[in-house]
Motif scaffolding. Structure first.
Motif, mmCIF file in Angstrom:
data_model
loop_
_atom_site.group_PDB
_atom_site.id
_atom_site.type_symbol
_atom_site.label_atom_id
_atom_site.label_comp_id
_atom_site.label_asym_id
_atom_site.label_seq_id
_atom_site.Cartn_x
_atom_site.Cartn_y
_atom_site.Cartn_z
ATOM 1 N N ASP A 49 -8.517 -5.656 -5.829
ATOM 2 C CA ASP A 49 -9.008 -4.338 -5.818
ATOM 3 C C ASP A 49 -7.929 -3.298 -5.327
ATOM 4 O O ASP A 49 -6.656 -3.686 -5.198
ATOM 5 N N GLY A 50 -8.301 -1.843 -5.233
ATOM 6 C CA GLY A 50 -7.226 -1.097 -4.723
ATOM 7 C C GLY A 50 -6.650 -1.403 -3.276
ATOM 8 O O GLY A 50 -5.449 -1.143 -3.072
ATOM 9 N N THR A 51 -7.561 -1.830 -2.385
ATOM 10 C CA THR A 51 -6.931 -2.290 -0.979
ATOM 11 C C THR A 51 -5.903 -3.471 -1.253
ATOM 12 O O THR A 51 -4.946 -3.583 -0.363
ATOM 13 N N PHE A 52 -6.393 -4.442 -1.998
ATOM 14 C CA PHE A 52 -5.409 -5.416 -2.114
ATOM 15 C C PHE A 52 -4.044 -4.985 -2.564
ATOM 16 O O PHE A 52 -3.064 -5.739 -2.276
ATOM 17 N N LEU A 53 -3.775 -4.178 -3.715
ATOM 18 C CA LEU A 53 -2.623 -3.481 -4.014
ATOM 19 C C LEU A 53 -2.015 -2.611 -3.282
ATOM 20 O O LEU A 53 -0.822 -2.466 -3.506
ATOM 21 N N THR A 54 -2.656 -2.080 -2.183
ATOM 22 C CA THR A 54 -2.000 -1.131 -1.311
ATOM 23 C C THR A 54 -1.785 -1.615 0.081
ATOM 24 O O THR A 54 -1.400 -0.785 0.969
ATOM 25 N N HIS A 55 -2.072 -2.771 0.493
ATOM 26 C CA HIS A 55 -1.926 -3.380 1.657
ATOM 27 C C HIS A 55 -1.005 -4.697 1.743
ATOM 28 O O HIS A 55 -0.923 -5.208 0.807
ATOM 29 N N SER A 56 -0.561 -4.762 2.953
ATOM 30 C CA SER A 56 0.301 -6.012 3.219
ATOM 31 C C SER A 56 -0.395 -6.991 3.777
ATOM 32 O O SER A 56 -1.502 -6.728 4.147
ATOM 33 N N MET A 57 0.036 -8.098 4.360
ATOM 34 C CA MET A 57 -0.378 -9.165 5.096
ATOM 35 C C MET A 57 -0.249 -8.922 6.613
ATOM 36 O O MET A 57 -0.303 -9.963 7.532
#
Length: 359
Positions: free
Chosen positions: A117-125
């Motif tokens: 989703d958008g969060t997965f594509l715009t955040h790191s670990m």
């Protein structure tokens, strides 16, 4: 007159052609044979207790080939049957090649969309526990784009110029040695390229590398022979008449190459470069050796550890828990989409730059 007519020999009768050999199977017969083969193959597989549908499919393919030969030989003759068998084998090989690809894409999509989703594509670990859901792949996307981009900037010009030399100028011993080393480099494993850059880095710098640039150097080594070979083949396809016409008009050879030969082959050259990019986009071994990976966002490829999509997938799948598995599958889906976008861009550029022919 009566005597002459009585002495005339009767014209021998030509035997009528075999009605069976003159018949032809209808157009829908291959489809009917295929449906019958699938039905019989499924029945045999179920009756024999075979749990794998792949085994059912292999039985159906064998029945399809045998059935095509038997029915065609009965109706059209042995010669047409052999031709039909060859066609059946080609279609069977196509199906066998497509099924694993379809299974791979379908499995990746079904498992990757769970967390994509958008969060997965715009955040790191950063600050995300591996055993908990959350986090993203943004830092790995940045690393892949920068590492692949630097490798392309290094390898593409060198590869294209090398191919131009081999096709347009190379006639002596040097050209033979260059061709030999290009062939050798084509089969070099990615881990060997990483070890080479690692050793060279220790000799020049004296410390272990930890930057995306070091990984890009290894990726450039892997990319270079693919660019050389694909560009070389595209340049060979340019008709010699175009070169001769340009030279006959007094145009220098270097200008003939830059204004006639390369523009004519630019579509194939671009496609070859994009295929080379796709080849290196999935490499993780050089990144593990030279870049070390990172959970943080690092936009500077010349300093500090940096992640990439292939290394991120390897790292997450190695964690051994369900949230990490989901992130690995989602990252694999992003990587497949990245490669597909590259191929779409290559086709667009090739069509845009293709030489225009008048009506």
């Amino acid at each position: 007159m009566s005597h002459a007519s009585s002495d005339a020999k009767p014209t021998p009768r030509v035997p009528a052609p075999d009605k069976l050999s003159s018949r032809r199977l209808p157009r829908w017969s291959p489809l009917a044979i295929a449906v019958g083969a699938v039905a019989i193959g499924a029945a045999i597989g179920a009756g024999a207790g075979l749990s794998s549908h792949i085994q059912w499919g292999l039985i159906a393919l064998a029945l399809f080939v045998l059935g095509s030969y038997a029915i065609t030989a009965r109706v059209e003759g042995t010669r047409q049957a052999k031709d039909r068998v060859a066609t059946s084998l080609i279609w069977s090989s196509f199906v066998v090649a497509v099924i694993p690809l379809y299974s791979l894409v379908q499995t990746t999509i079904s498992k990757g969309v769970k967390v994509l989703d958008g969060t997965f594509l715009t955040h790191s670990m950063n600050n995300v526990l591996t055993i908990q859901p959350g986090g993203g792949v943004y830092h790995a996307i940045i690393g892949t784009l920068e590492q692949v981009g630097i490798a392309t900037v290094i390898a593409a010009p060198i590869g294209i110029l090398t191919a131009v030399y081999l096709v347009e100028y190379g006639r002596g011993t040097l050209a033979k040695w260059v061709t030999f080393f290009v062939d050798v480099m084509t089969g070099v494993p990615s881990i060997v390229a990483g070890l080479f850059i690692l050793s060279l880095w220790f000799v020049l710098v004296g410390s272990a590398p930890a930057s995306g640039f070091a990984g890009s150097l290894a990726l450039a080594i892997l990319m270079l022979p693919v660019v050389v070979r694909s560009t070389e083949e595209m340049l060979k396809l340019v008709p010699n008449e175009l070169r001769e016409a340009s030279l006959a008009l007094g145009v220098p050879k270097w200008r003939t190459i830059t204004k006639v030969v390369i523009p004519t082959a630019i579509g194939g050259i671009t496609t070859g470069v994009m295929l080379a990019i796709s080849r290196i986009a999935g490499e993780s071994a050089p990144i593990a050796l030279l870049v070390f990976g990172s959970n943080l966002i690092n936009t500077n490829p010349f300093s500090g550890p940096q992640s990439s999509l292939p290394y991120y997938i390897y790292q997450q799948y190695g964690n051994g828990n369900d949230p990490s598995y989901n992130r690995a599958w989602a990252a694999a889906l992003v990587l497949i989409a990245f490669v597909m976008i590259l191929n779409a861009v290559a086709r667009g550029i090739a069509r845009w730059k293709a030489p225009k022919t008048g009506r």
